[in-house]
Each structure stands twice: as structure tokens, then as C-alpha cells.
Write a protein that holds these residues in place. Sequence first.
Motif, PDB file in Angstrom:
ATOM      1  N   HIS A 134       0.836  -1.199   0.000  1.00 42.43           N
ATOM      2  CA  HIS A 134       0.000   0.000   0.000  1.00 42.43           C
ATOM      3  C   HIS A 134       0.873   1.253   0.000  1.00 42.43           C
ATOM      4  CE1 HIS A 134      -3.240   2.745   0.814  1.00 42.43           C
ATOM      5  NE2 HIS A 134      -2.563   3.211   1.849  1.00 42.43           N
ATOM      6  N   HIS A 135       1.892   1.277   0.859  1.00 42.95           N
ATOM      7  CA  HIS A 135       2.777   2.442   0.916  1.00 42.95           C
ATOM      8  C   HIS A 135       3.625   2.552  -0.348  1.00 42.95           C
ATOM      9  CE1 HIS A 135       1.635   3.661   4.888  1.00 42.95           C
ATOM     10  NE2 HIS A 135       1.843   2.429   5.343  1.00 42.95           N
ATOM     11  N   SER A 136       3.999   1.434  -0.920  1.00 43.92           N
ATOM     12  CA  SER A 136       4.758   1.465  -2.175  1.00 43.92           C
ATOM     13  C   SER A 136       3.918   2.065  -3.289  1.00 43.92           C
ATOM     14  CB  SER A 136       5.207   0.060  -2.567  1.00 43.92           C
ATOM     15  OG  SER A 136       6.097  -0.454  -1.616  1.00 43.92           O
ATOM     16  N   GLU A 137       2.634   1.725  -3.313  1.00 43.03           N
ATOM     17  CA  GLU A 137       1.741   2.270  -4.329  1.00 43.03           C
ATOM     18  C   GLU A 137       1.638   3.787  -4.190  1.00 43.03           C
ATOM     19  OE1 GLU A 137      -2.755   1.602  -6.089  1.00 43.03           O
ATOM     20  OE2 GLU A 137      -2.326   0.985  -4.036  1.00 43.03           O
ATOM     21  N   ASN A 185       2.945   6.442  -7.022  1.00 36.00           N
ATOM     22  CA  ASN A 185       2.071   7.468  -7.575  1.00 36.00           C
ATOM     23  C   ASN A 185       2.686   8.853  -7.422  1.00 36.00           C
ATOM     24  OD1 ASN A 185       0.151   5.620  -8.402  1.00 36.00           O
ATOM     25  ND2 ASN A 185      -1.043   5.791  -6.521  1.00 36.00           N
ATOM     26  N   ALA A 186       3.297   9.116  -6.279  1.00 38.92           N
ATOM     27  CA  ALA A 186       3.957  10.403  -6.055  1.00 38.92           C
ATOM     28  C   ALA A 186       5.121  10.586  -7.031  1.00 38.92           C
ATOM     29  CB  ALA A 186       4.443  10.510  -4.617  1.00 38.92           C
ATOM     30  N   LEU A 187       5.915   9.537  -7.227  1.00 38.67           N
ATOM     31  CA  LEU A 187       7.024   9.618  -8.175  1.00 38.67           C
ATOM     32  C   LEU A 187       6.529   9.867  -9.599  1.00 38.67           C
ATOM     33  CD1 LEU A 187       9.366   6.787  -6.884  1.00 38.67           C
ATOM     34  CD2 LEU A 187       9.830   9.242  -6.881  1.00 38.67           C
ATOM     35  N   ARG A 188       5.439   9.216  -9.971  1.00 39.19           N
ATOM     36  CA  ARG A 188       4.880   9.439 -11.312  1.00 39.19           C
ATOM     37  C   ARG A 188       4.443  10.888 -11.485  1.00 39.19           C
ATOM     38  NH1 ARG A 188       1.363   3.977 -11.592  1.00 39.19           N
ATOM     39  NH2 ARG A 188       2.991   2.622 -12.391  1.00 39.19           N
ATOM     40  N   ARG A 189       3.795  11.448 -10.460  1.00 41.25           N
ATOM     41  CA  ARG A 189       3.374  12.847 -10.546  1.00 41.25           C
ATOM     42  C   ARG A 189       4.579  13.773 -10.663  1.00 41.25           C
ATOM     43  NH1 ARG A 189      -0.180  11.079  -6.605  1.00 41.25           N
ATOM     44  NH2 ARG A 189       1.043  12.051  -4.943  1.00 41.25           N
ATOM     45  N   LEU A 190       5.616  13.521  -9.853  1.00 41.06           N
ATOM     46  CA  LEU A 190       6.810  14.356  -9.908  1.00 41.06           C
ATOM     47  C   LEU A 190       7.508  14.222 -11.251  1.00 41.06           C
ATOM     48  CD1 LEU A 190       8.290  13.764  -6.359  1.00 41.06           C
ATOM     49  CD2 LEU A 190       7.328  15.893  -7.240  1.00 41.06           C
TER      50      LEU A 190
END
Length: 86
Positions: free
Chosen positions: A63-66, A70-75
Motif C-alpha cells: 500500500h505504501h509502495s503504491e 504514484n507520487a514519483l509518477r506525478r513528480l
Amino acid sequence: MTIEQALGDALDETIHALAILNLDALQAIERRLTTLAQSGPVADGIGGDFILAKKRVLELVLHHSESNLNALRRLYGRNTRDLWEP
């Protein structure tokens, strides 16, 4: 080795491999568990709580990896242009 021990070890190794993003280790675990499932070892019923606790930890890690992914994809999506262009 009982099935509970094998599953417990696999869950521990999976959590560790996910933490360091080791795809090779994850694939090796997958192959090992596929072989284990095909061999059909008999579980003795002991250690079920132990396995469930490890499963919960793995679910939390996933869950935390997801969320992190997602945060990395946005950045990454924001920084795809070359910031050094004139």
C-alpha cells in the motif's frame, strides 16, 4: 521445512526485496512459490496467525509502495521538460 515456514520466509524475503526494489529477488521468490504450490505440501495448521501477521505487513508495504510510486509518477510528469533549455 513446513509450508508455514516456507511461506513465512517468502513473505519476509518479499518485503525485503520490495523495500530495496530488487526485481530479480522477487522473480526468484515467485518461481520458488510456484514450485511450492505445484508440489502440494501438506500444511500442519500451526503458524496460521504467524502467516497472517506477515501477510498484513506485506499488504502495508504494498500500500505504501503504491502511494510512493504514484507520487514519483506525478513528480516525473512535472519534470519531463529540459529545465536547462535557454
